[in-house]
Design a protein around this motif. Structure first.
Motif, PDB file in Angstrom:
ATOM      1  N   GLU A 240     -61.917 -12.362 -49.082  1.00 16.51           N
ATOM      2  CA  GLU A 240     -60.635 -11.840 -48.528  1.00 16.51           C
ATOM      3  C   GLU A 240     -60.061 -12.550 -47.145  1.00 16.51           C
ATOM      4  O   GLU A 240     -60.960 -12.271 -46.378  1.00 16.51           O
ATOM      5  N   THR A 241     -59.230 -13.069 -46.967  1.00 17.48           N
ATOM      6  CA  THR A 241     -58.900 -13.844 -45.756  1.00 17.48           C
ATOM      7  C   THR A 241     -57.372 -13.459 -45.395  1.00 17.48           C
ATOM      8  O   THR A 241     -56.558 -13.071 -46.394  1.00 17.48           O
ATOM      9  N   ILE A 242     -57.033 -13.460 -44.035  1.00 18.96           N
ATOM     10  CA  ILE A 242     -55.523 -13.261 -43.677  1.00 18.96           C
ATOM     11  C   ILE A 242     -55.218 -14.429 -42.575  1.00 18.96           C
ATOM     12  O   ILE A 242     -56.406 -14.810 -41.781  1.00 18.96           O
ATOM     13  N   TRP A 243     -54.120 -15.129 -42.827  1.00 12.35           N
ATOM     14  CA  TRP A 243     -53.813 -15.999 -41.752  1.00 12.35           C
ATOM     15  C   TRP A 243     -52.525 -15.548 -41.118  1.00 12.35           C
ATOM     16  O   TRP A 243     -51.468 -14.906 -41.631  1.00 12.35           O
ATOM     17  N   VAL A 244     -52.577 -15.797 -39.645  1.00  4.95           N
ATOM     18  CA  VAL A 244     -51.350 -15.225 -38.882  1.00  4.95           C
ATOM     19  C   VAL A 244     -51.059 -16.470 -37.994  1.00  4.95           C
ATOM     20  O   VAL A 244     -51.813 -17.419 -37.646  1.00  4.95           O
ATOM     21  N   ALA A 245     -49.694 -16.084 -37.385  1.00  2.00           N
ATOM     22  CA  ALA A 245     -49.486 -17.370 -36.378  1.00  2.00           C
ATOM     23  C   ALA A 245     -49.214 -16.679 -34.995  1.00  2.00           C
ATOM     24  O   ALA A 245     -48.692 -15.308 -34.977  1.00  2.00           O
ATOM     25  N   CYS A 246     -49.713 -17.023 -34.002  1.00  2.64           N
ATOM     26  CA  CYS A 246     -49.505 -16.139 -32.646  1.00  2.64           C
ATOM     27  C   CYS A 246     -49.626 -17.283 -31.415  1.00  2.64           C
ATOM     28  O   CYS A 246     -50.762 -17.500 -31.021  1.00  2.64           O
ATOM     29  N   PRO A 247     -48.455 -18.057 -31.511  1.00  2.00           N
ATOM     30  CA  PRO A 247     -48.489 -19.128 -30.267  1.00  2.00           C
ATOM     31  C   PRO A 247     -48.887 -18.620 -29.052  1.00  2.00           C
ATOM     32  O   PRO A 247     -49.271 -19.366 -27.936  1.00  2.00           O
ATOM     33  N   GLU A 248     -48.604 -17.066 -28.613  1.00  2.00           N
ATOM     34  CA  GLU A 248     -48.665 -16.709 -27.511  1.00  2.00           C
ATOM     35  C   GLU A 248     -50.370 -16.673 -26.987  1.00  2.00           C
ATOM     36  O   GLU A 248     -50.743 -16.719 -25.713  1.00  2.00           O
ATOM     37  N   ILE A 249     -51.284 -16.771 -27.955  1.00  3.22           N
ATOM     38  CA  ILE A 249     -52.798 -16.811 -27.593  1.00  3.22           C
ATOM     39  C   ILE A 249     -53.268 -18.177 -27.961  1.00  3.22           C
ATOM     40  O   ILE A 249     -53.021 -18.782 -28.885  1.00  3.22           O
ATOM     41  N   GLU A 250     -54.309 -18.463 -27.167  1.00  9.36           N
ATOM     42  CA  GLU A 250     -55.191 -19.703 -27.400  1.00  9.36           C
ATOM     43  C   GLU A 250     -56.512 -19.562 -27.481  1.00  9.36           C
ATOM     44  O   GLU A 250     -57.090 -19.250 -26.388  1.00  9.36           O
ATOM     45  N   ILE A 251     -57.147 -19.503 -28.740  1.00 10.22           N
ATOM     46  CA  ILE A 251     -58.529 -19.330 -28.890  1.00 10.22           C
ATOM     47  C   ILE A 251     -59.061 -20.834 -29.104  1.00 10.22           C
ATOM     48  O   ILE A 251     -58.258 -21.623 -30.039  1.00 10.22           O
ATOM     49  N   HIS A 252     -60.175 -21.334 -28.678  1.00  9.00           N
ATOM     50  CA  HIS A 252     -60.546 -22.727 -28.983  1.00  9.00           C
ATOM     51  C   HIS A 252     -61.637 -22.952 -29.983  1.00  9.00           C
ATOM     52  O   HIS A 252     -61.803 -24.155 -30.396  1.00  9.00           O
ATOM     53  N   ARG A 253     -62.171 -22.194 -30.361  1.00  9.09           N
ATOM     54  CA  ARG A 253     -63.426 -22.019 -31.226  1.00  9.09           C
ATOM     55  C   ARG A 253     -63.702 -20.911 -32.211  1.00  9.09           C
ATOM     56  O   ARG A 253     -62.975 -19.918 -32.003  1.00  9.09           O
ATOM     57  N   PRO A 254     -64.403 -21.122 -33.319  1.00  8.85           N
ATOM     58  CA  PRO A 254     -64.536 -19.978 -34.104  1.00  8.85           C
ATOM     59  C   PRO A 254     -65.181 -18.785 -33.377  1.00  8.85           C
ATOM     60  O   PRO A 254     -66.175 -18.964 -32.743  1.00  8.85           O
ATOM     61  N   ILE A 255     -64.860 -17.547 -33.716  1.00  7.46           N
ATOM     62  CA  ILE A 255     -65.442 -16.240 -33.095  1.00  7.46           C
ATOM     63  C   ILE A 255     -66.262 -15.444 -34.133  1.00  7.46           C
ATOM     64  O   ILE A 255     -65.520 -15.169 -35.167  1.00  7.46           O
ATOM     65  N   ARG A 256     -67.462 -15.051 -34.180  1.00 11.56           N
ATOM     66  CA  ARG A 256     -67.886 -14.154 -35.079  1.00 11.56           C
ATOM     67  C   ARG A 256     -68.177 -12.883 -34.452  1.00 11.56           C
ATOM     68  O   ARG A 256     -68.745 -12.992 -33.254  1.00 11.56           O
ATOM     69  N   LEU A 257     -67.948 -11.682 -35.123  1.00 10.66           N
ATOM     70  CA  LEU A 257     -67.879 -10.332 -34.502  1.00 10.66           C
ATOM     71  C   LEU A 257     -68.785  -9.808 -35.395  1.00 10.66           C
ATOM     72  O   LEU A 257     -68.655  -9.512 -36.503  1.00 10.66           O
ATOM     73  N   LEU A 258     -69.989  -9.568 -34.624  1.00 15.22           N
ATOM     74  CA  LEU A 258     -70.922  -8.656 -35.248  1.00 15.22           C
ATOM     75  C   LEU A 258     -70.577  -7.107 -35.538  1.00 15.22           C
ATOM     76  O   LEU A 258     -70.189  -6.601 -34.666  1.00 15.22           O
ATOM     77  N   HIS A 259     -71.021  -6.645 -36.711  1.00 17.43           N
ATOM     78  CA  HIS A 259     -70.891  -5.079 -36.880  1.00 17.43           C
ATOM     79  C   HIS A 259     -71.899  -4.881 -37.934  1.00 17.43           C
ATOM     80  O   HIS A 259     -72.286  -5.571 -38.688  1.00 17.43           O
ATOM     81  N   PRO A 260     -72.269  -3.597 -37.991  1.00 13.19           N
ATOM     82  CA  PRO A 260     -73.409  -3.050 -38.830  1.00 13.19           C
ATOM     83  C   PRO A 260     -73.066  -3.373 -40.255  1.00 13.19           C
ATOM     84  O   PRO A 260     -73.948  -3.520 -41.145  1.00 13.19           O
ATOM     85  N   ARG A 261     -71.505  -3.111 -40.414  1.00 11.71           N
ATOM     86  CA  ARG A 261     -71.298  -3.195 -41.957  1.00 11.71           C
ATOM     87  C   ARG A 261     -70.799  -4.361 -42.502  1.00 11.71           C
ATOM     88  O   ARG A 261     -70.771  -4.775 -43.514  1.00 11.71           O
ATOM     89  N   TYR A 262     -70.204  -5.139 -41.547  1.00 12.91           N
ATOM     90  CA  TYR A 262     -69.606  -6.541 -41.922  1.00 12.91           C
ATOM     91  C   TYR A 262     -69.672  -7.306 -40.664  1.00 12.91           C
ATOM     92  O   TYR A 262     -69.659  -7.116 -39.596  1.00 12.91           O
ATOM     93  N   HIS A 263     -69.598  -8.645 -41.227  1.00 13.04           N
ATOM     94  CA  HIS A 263     -69.569  -9.590 -39.961  1.00 13.04           C
ATOM     95  C   HIS A 263     -68.197 -10.201 -40.199  1.00 13.04           C
ATOM     96  O   HIS A 263     -68.166 -11.477 -41.081  1.00 13.04           O
ATOM     97  N   LEU A 264     -67.431 -10.444 -39.256  1.00 16.66           N
ATOM     98  CA  LEU A 264     -66.073 -10.948 -39.538  1.00 16.66           C
ATOM     99  C   LEU A 264     -66.153 -12.215 -38.528  1.00 16.66           C
ATOM    100  O   LEU A 264     -66.825 -12.619 -37.530  1.00 16.66           O
ATOM    101  N   TYR A 265     -65.113 -13.195 -38.968  1.00 19.17           N
ATOM    102  CA  TYR A 265     -64.904 -14.425 -38.080  1.00 19.17           C
ATOM    103  C   TYR A 265     -63.607 -14.756 -37.978  1.00 19.17           C
ATOM    104  O   TYR A 265     -62.658 -14.372 -38.914  1.00 19.17           O
ATOM    105  N   LEU A 266     -63.182 -15.277 -36.960  1.00 21.05           N
ATOM    106  CA  LEU A 266     -61.981 -15.720 -36.587  1.00 21.05           C
ATOM    107  C   LEU A 266     -61.796 -17.033 -36.301  1.00 21.05           C
ATOM    108  O   LEU A 266     -62.704 -17.626 -35.596  1.00 21.05           O
ATOM    109  N   VAL A 267     -60.978 -17.992 -37.077  1.00 22.93           N
ATOM    110  CA  VAL A 267     -61.215 -19.394 -36.751  1.00 22.93           C
ATOM    111  C   VAL A 267     -59.574 -20.159 -36.461  1.00 22.93           C
ATOM    112  O   VAL A 267     -58.796 -19.702 -37.119  1.00 22.93           O
ATOM    113  N   PRO A 268     -59.692 -20.685 -35.319  1.00 20.59           N
ATOM    114  CA  PRO A 268     -58.307 -21.247 -34.909  1.00 20.59           C
ATOM    115  C   PRO A 268     -57.874 -22.468 -35.925  1.00 20.59           C
ATOM    116  O   PRO A 268     -58.815 -23.244 -36.308  1.00 20.59           O
ATOM    117  N   ARG A 269     -56.796 -22.605 -36.271  1.00 20.60           N
ATOM    118  CA  ARG A 269     -56.299 -23.413 -37.386  1.00 20.60           C
ATOM    119  C   ARG A 269     -55.482 -24.648 -36.699  1.00 20.60           C
ATOM    120  O   ARG A 269     -54.721 -25.226 -37.507  1.00 20.60           O
TER     121      ARG A 269
END
Length: 388
Positions: A240-269
């Motif tokens: 499952e994934t979710i898409w959002v629009a947020c022009p106020e923020i600028e992330i330049h590269r994929p972010i991996r958030l490590l967690h004991p139960r799940y590993h989430l990623y954020l990808v700029p599109r």
């Protein structure tokens, strides 16, 4: 003229359709979904080419194939642009791996599993402190005080790529048939479209999760299903994934958030849009995103950058990834006896594996049908890759 049928118009099916049709093979592609490829795992994917990030979680074979694909993607995209005149967005800005201070042990585990390998590149995992993280991503939450930058990793615009691949294949004469499910008759070893047999010199089965038999999910399908159309062990993994629009923020590269139960990623599109995922659930269910998953993903947006609180939700998407028991891909070369090849089990690693698997098929089972592309006089890495 040699005739080939490809069953499944996902990433692997379209790459093969392009390669075969360009080599003079008459190609027909059949897919159960609509033309927008919404049932394909490649359509929903974040399309990261991230072998280093995946190393702690994947089989060594997947890791090695991923390293090879990281080399092959720029070449493929350069060739695709020459064929279609269409540029596919490809960014090589690396991946940033972070964890909350309370989950610092996850970063230690990540370091232990990644930094024991002899990998190409001058610095494949750069340790960062809070200041280093802020320099890479100034708008990321200040709560992260440790992390790693993996500079060699990349990301491709999957939806533009899928469209460009089908256009390139059609340019060379391939025909695509959508909303056209195909079944495999295991007793007679042939493929059927309705009541008609699909006759060809070779059939390449790339159906992904469409190959999964109902027999794997008796709780959902209590009726007896003795279908032989699936490879033993292939099952669907819900993501499952979710898409959002947020022009106020600028992330330049994929972010991996490590967690004991799940590993989430954020990808700029691009254009202020971001994709976040993904859950992994052992089920063949394609129904909409659950409340629990939505809450976890939305809270991750907030944790990564408080500015995401004002983001606008564009879509929530689910899909099934085809997986084997050990999450390694499978190629079954049955051309001698039954005139078919099966490519499946790419799991969540489709974009990580597809170019390397295409190369294996080109040099192996399809070597007599596919002509290798000419080398470009320019270095495609310079055209497509950006690092900073």
């Amino acid at each position: 003229m040699t005739q080939a049928v490809i069953v499944g118009a996902g990433l692997m099916g379209r790459l093969l359709a392009w390669r075969l049709s360009k080599s003079g093979v008459k190609v027909s592609v059949y897919d159960a979904s609509r033309q927008d490829a919404s049932l394909s795992a490649a359509w929903t994917a974040a399309a990261m080419i991230a072998p280093i990030s995946e190393k702690p979680l994947c089989h060594p074979d997947v890791f090695q194939l991923g390293l090879r694909s990281l080399q092959l993607w720029p070449q493929l995209l350069a060739e695709l642009q020459r064929d279609t005149g269409q540029s596919v967005r490809y960014l090589r800005r690396g991946t940033l791996v972070v964890a909350h201070p309370s989950d610092a042990a996850e970063l230690t585990l990540f370091k232990n599993k990644v930094c024991d390998a002899e990998l190409p590149g001058e610095s494949y995992a750069v340790a960062l402190d809070k200041e280093g993280i802020a320099k890479k991503e100034p708008q990321l939450s200040t709560s992260f005080d440790r992390g790693f930058w993996l500079p060699d990793e990349a990301q491709v615009d999957n939806r533009t790529l899928l469209s460009a691949l089908s256009s390139a294949a059609e340019q060379y004469g391939a025909e695509f048939h959508y909303s056209a499910p195909v079944q495999f008759d295991g007793d007679r070893h042939l493929y059927r479209r309705g009541d008609s047999e699909l006759a060809a010199d070779i059939v390449i089965d790339c159906r992904g999760a469409g190959m999964v038999s109902r027999a794997h999910y008796p709780e959902q399908y209590p009726e007896k299903d003795r279908s032989t159309q699936s490879i033993e062990g292939i099952r669907g993994i819900r993501g499952e994934t979710i898409w959002v629009a947020c022009p106020e923020i600028e992330i330049h590269r994929p972010i991996r958030l490590l967690h004991p139960r799940y590993h989430l990623y954020l990808v700029p599109r691009g254009e202020g849009k971001y994709q976040l995922g993904a859950t992994e659930l052992e089920t063949n269910d394609r129904s909409p995103v659950s409340v629990r998953s939505a809450m976890e993903m939305l809270s991750a947006f907030w944790a990564l950058a408080p500015e995401f609180s004002e983001a606008r939700i564009l879509s929530m998407e689910t899909n099934l990834r085809p997986a084997t028991q050990d999450h390694r891909p499978v190629i079954i070369d049955d051309t001698h006896d039954n005139g078919r090849i099966v490519v499946n089990g790419l799991f969540r690693h489709g974009f990580l594996l597809a170019p390397a698997l295409l190369e294996k098929l080109t040099l192996g089972a399809l070597s007599g049908l596919i002509s290798l592309p000419k080398r470009s006089s320019t270095d495609p890495r310079r055209v497509y890759e950006t690092r900073y």
